[in-house]
Design an enzyme around this catalytic site. Structure first.
Site, PDB file in Angstrom:
ATOM      1  CE1 TYR A 261      -9.815  -0.927  -7.899  1.00 14.87           C
ATOM      2  CE2 TYR A 261      -8.141  -1.251  -6.214  1.00 14.87           C
ATOM      3  CZ  TYR A 261      -9.421  -0.872  -6.573  1.00 14.87           C
ATOM      4  OH  TYR A 261     -10.291  -0.424  -5.613  1.00 14.87           O
ATOM      5  CG  PHE A 330      -1.003   1.501  -6.079  1.00 14.91           C
ATOM      6  CD1 PHE A 330      -2.181   2.228  -6.182  1.00 14.91           C
ATOM      7  CD2 PHE A 330       0.178   2.207  -5.891  1.00 14.91           C
ATOM      8  CE1 PHE A 330      -2.192   3.611  -6.092  1.00 14.91           C
ATOM      9  CE2 PHE A 330       0.188   3.595  -5.800  1.00 14.91           C
ATOM     10  CZ  PHE A 330      -0.999   4.300  -5.895  1.00 14.91           C
ATOM     11  CD  GLU A 331      -4.225  -6.098  -6.094  1.00 17.77           C
ATOM     12  OE1 GLU A 331      -3.524  -6.903  -6.754  1.00 17.77           O
ATOM     13  OE2 GLU A 331      -4.669  -6.337  -4.959  1.00 17.77           O
ATOM     14  CB  VAL A 332       0.896  -3.916 -11.343  1.00 13.91           C
ATOM     15  CG1 VAL A 332       1.866  -4.848 -10.640  1.00 13.91           C
ATOM     16  CG2 VAL A 332       1.323  -3.691 -12.790  1.00 13.91           C
TER      17      VAL A 332
END
Length: 879
Positions: A261, A330-332
């Protein structure tokens, strides 16, 4: 290609490759010749490939120190220290000529944030990019990515990288949460296997309570940017305001089934109307193109515009939006270990790291290529803040409590940390039926560059674009502190000189040594802490249950409910020693005692009255462990440790059966599940209360205590927990038709929640639980659905919501109806003991000082809560 990146084959290749050959995986397209061999790779320095092991905080710091040593492009700085004595560091990476002039660059950038200064020459200013990693300690790929990004920016010899460093100052905070990081990394490293199980139920992937997400006191540091309750946050804020980053990224992880994201976020519904639309519609969108391209090149899936809030400045990815920059999350999708099965295949640790490295480099590239856009936006942002302030009706905010200089000073310090302009109050005034005294109250003008943060700290918000939220919708610190404050439309309000530093409060003993007694008003925020210090020094303390007037007839002083009385003759210590202890405590806790030579009061009760009662020393325990809300555990622990100086036993649920409860006179139960307590344990707890113990329950722990029959209070049960009651009958006795809704509308079920909002309540300040509060009006934070019915005992409902309680935030109409006139705090007698039931969390995120006082009073004064039976306000038939 995507399947290959997720596969265990990719993991094996990445982990088995020699250290020097790992660059192609994390930096595809870059040859070994593209890097300065004098700069060691993380793998060469650490002795293992990145992604094969979880790197400890000391190793991360050591590697960045090495970069600082070998390169003139890097400077490492310690900005703070955590509770567990780990350093907070920031690496600044830029061209060598900039490294020699960092202070000069900071000074030149002041023209971006101060509209009074002439506009700068944008061509000569570097853009500032802040890359922050690991605010949630167990979202571990981020800090590993920080090492690789620091290496690339330092060692890369590519012309593009050289241009970046000439046009930008890049700050890397590799460990926003060092304590949580080590808690998590130790778990993962201790539980990894060879070969590694990818089963989600393997122990490696099921981190033990409380997990490494939070810091030492289980605080979510990503939600502390506005409140600044933790040392990590305060140090980070000070560094932030040195640079005012133009672009700031917060690197996170999400569930294993997620992809990647990045922003833009959901338009309007998760965005704040205070922020210029250009932040969301231009700045975010421009950078998103760079992020998308970087992930496209890897074949990595991603998504945008659906979730996560840009609503409030409590987050590290949103606070920069309130400072003229652009903050981005930022989302991983996380491996939560070295490799884990998910709906997209096997997610590996190296794969998650590589995604973050790619978007991190894309951030620098986008910020440099769009430098002029971001610099000009920041200048325009602070200029428009003055324009918006002129349009807003409120022109100034006045705050302060003359009876509580400690809390007033604490709030002042919060404002100053946010670089807010504050003035002394020029003269005594009465506003909104509240008295504000010069020297003990302050004025905050709305018309200042930090207008948007000022607005966020003081104003209410009840209108939203959506009804589904990621987190809280009420965050005003002015309400949370519980200080008197007033909004003023009068621009001619008297302002004194600007205030640039909090007061240096000094405690004393007014009147000097006394042979009779010392008095301390309970209204001072530090009075409870002083009580604990006195008792731990062997001093016997009493508390007044009624007001009185003491002192000389020329200078009488009014002492309110809860005043501490330290009689000299009743002590085991000699008179001189009593004075020495009182003097030391006054200095250490910054409180003022008053020595009196007689117990005969000028008005009200005398000091020998039965309404001046001896306080037993608090011996308290807090139940902790799996199933319980770790944040609420940490909050209660923080209040006891940091605000009261009280040793609080943290008692594991698994040890409750063998715990000698007789050594405690207070026991705290936070929200969560108590299914681990069997019938014998519940009976044991019930006997302890009946024999004189004080049980303090928060949120659904209050429901549990009622359902277990420990108290005889009642719950207001909402229909099916707030859902529409489809089993009820209609007025004609027929069951209503079942609802049928479109599948896509299920996300609207969030509208049934209480989205972290603020409410108005009435508090009985004559009850020991309410001692010390400045008025009967109390602001309460609520984010749960525990609804307490007012007690049948008319003296037992300490705090009750008003008929029109909503102050700020979102709540559904159904839940609002349940909250109206319900009880927020009830004290229930149980044999020789009592239970203090909180419908809410009074210690929410450490900054709800108004209600945390209620919790402190319950801990310290609870044993003296002996309620009269009183006439029943509600008959059994009515119930």
């Amino acid at each position: 290609m995507l399947k290959a990146l997720f596969s265990t084959t990719a993991l094996a290749v990445a982990l088995a490759a020699p250290a020097a050959a790992q660059n192609p995986y994390f930096f595809p397209g870059a040859s070994a010749a593209s890097f300065d061999p004098a700069v060691p790779t993380p793998e060469q320095f650490l002795g293992y490939p990145i992604g094969s092991h979880y790197t400890r905080t000391d190793q991360i710091v050591a590697y960045l120190r090495e970069l600082d040593r070998v390169s003139d492009k890097v400077s490492l700085r310690v900005i703070g220290t955590t509770f567990e004595q780990r350093p907070q560091v920031v690496a600044t990476i830029t061209a060598p000529e900039h490294q020699q002039n960092l202070a000069g660059l900071q000074q030149a950038r002041r023209a971006l944030v101060d509209p009074k200064l002439a506009a700068p020459d944008y061509r000569k200013l570097p853009v500032v990019v802040s890359l922050n990693f690991g605010v949630h300690g167990n979202e571990s790929s981020s800090s590993e990515a920080a090492l690789l990004l620091a290496y690339y920016l330092t060692a890369s010899t590519a012309p593009e990288t050289k241009q970046w460093l000439e046009q930008a100052v890049i700050t890397i905070d590799p460990l926003e949460n060092p304590d949580g990081r080590d808690r998590a990394s130790h778990w993962f490293d201790q539980n990894k296997s060879w070969p590694n199980p990818t089963d989600p139920l393997d122990r490696e992937h099921t981190e033990a309570w409380p997990g490494g997400r939070t810091n030492h006191f289980y605080t979510d540091l990503n939600r502390d940017w506005l409140a600044l309750t933790q040392p990590e946050s305060r140090a980070r804020m000070a560094f932030f305001h040195e640079w005012y980053p133009n672009v700031m990224i917060d690197f996170h992880e999400m569930g294993t089934n997620g992809t990647y994201y990045f922003e833009p976020s959901k338009p309007f519904s998760t965005e704040n109307d205070l922020i210029p639309r250009a932040t969301y519609e231009v700045l975010n969108v421009h950078l998103a193109k760079y992020f998308a391209k970087s992930l496209d090149n890897l074949g990595s899936l991603y998504w945008t515009k659906e979730q996560f809030d840009n609503l409030s400045p409590i987050y590290g990815s949103t606070y920069p939006d309130f400072q003229g920059g652009v903050g981005i999350t930022f989302e991983v999708g996380s491996s939560r270990g070295l490799a884990q099965e998910g709906s997209n295949g096997v997610v590996t640790f190296p794969f998650t790291i590589r995604n973050h490295v790619a978007t991190g480099l894309a951030t620098v590239r986008g910020a440099v290529e769009e430098k002029d856009l971001y610099l000009r936006h920041q200048r325009d942002f602070f200029t428009s803040a003055l324009t918006d302030a002129r349009k807003f009706p409120t022109k100034a905010y006045v705050f302060g409590n003359a009876q509580d200089e400690t809390l007033t000073n604490r709030f002042l310090n919060l404002l100053l940390q946010h670089k807010i302009e504050v003035h002394a109050l020029g003269k005594n005034v009465t506003l909104d039926k509240q008295e504000f005294r010069t020297g003990k109250a302050y004025v905050v003008p709305a018309g200042q560059p930090q207008y948007r943060v000022v607005h966020s700290l003081f104003e209410e918000l009840t209108t939203f674009h959506d009804s589904v939220f990621y987190d809280v919708t009420g965050w005003s610190q002015a309400h949370a502190y519980g200080l008197p404050f007033s909004k003023q439309k009068n621009t001619a309000l008297v302002q004194g000189a600007p205030v640039t530093a909090p007061l240096a409060l000094a405690g004393t003993v007014r009147g000097g040594q006394s042979s009779y007694a010392y008095l301390l008003p309970w209204s001072d925020y530090n009075a409870p802490r002083a009580l604990v210090a006195l008792q731990r020094s062997g001093i016997t303390a009493k508390v007044s249950f009624k007001p009185f007037r003491a002192g000389s007839t020329e200078q009488p002083t009014d002492f309110g409910y809860g005043t501490l009385v330290i009689p000299v003759a009743a002590q085991k210590l000699p008179t001189d020693s009593v004075f020495q202890v009182v003097s030391r405590v006054s200095r250490q806790q910054q409180v003022t005692f008053t020595g009196v030579g007689t117990g005969f009061s000028l008005g009200g009760i005398d000091l020998g009255s039965n309404n001046v009662r001896t306080l037993p020393e608090t011996k308290a325990a807090l139940l902790v462990g799996p199933g319980l809300n770790a944040s609420e555990v940490g909050e209660a622990w923080f209040v006891a440790s940091q605000q009261l100086g009280l040793p609080l036993t943290r008692l594991e649920l698994s040890n409750f059966g063998r715990a000698p409860l007789g050594r405690y006179n207070s026991l705290v139960l936070v929200g969560g599940s108590y299914a681990a307590l069997d019938k014998a344990a519940v009976d044991k707890l019930r006997r302890w209360v009946q024999e004189g113990g004080t049980l303090i329950t928060l949120k659904n722990a209050s429901e549990w205590a009622i359902k277990q029959g420990i108290v005889k209070e009642k719950l207001l049960i909402p229909a099916n927990g707030g859902w529409a009651d489809t089993t009820a009958t209609t007025a004609k006795g027929k069951s209503p038709a079942a609802q049928r809704l479109d599948f896509v509308s299920q996300e609207q079920e969030g509208t049934r929640a209480i989205a972290g909002s603020i409410y108005r309540a009435d508090v009985d300040i004559t009850n020991p639980i309410g001692f010390g509060l400045p008025s009967r009006q109390l602001y309460v934070f609520r984010n749960g659905t525990t609804f307490l019915r007012p007690s049948r005992n008319p003296y037992a409902t300490v705090v009750q919501y008003t008929p029109s309680p909503l102050v700020s935030g979102y709540v559904s109409q159904n839940n609002l109806r349940q909250i109206r006139n319900s009880a927020a705090v009830v004290v229930s007698k149980a044999g020789a003991g009592r239970v203090v039931l909180f419908a809410d969390d009074p210690n929410f995120r450490h900054y709800w000082h108004g209600t945390s006082r209620l919790f402190a009073n319950a801990l310290l004064l609870g044993p003296l809560l002996n309620l009269p039976e009183g006439p029943a306000a509600i008959s059994a038939e009515e119930e």
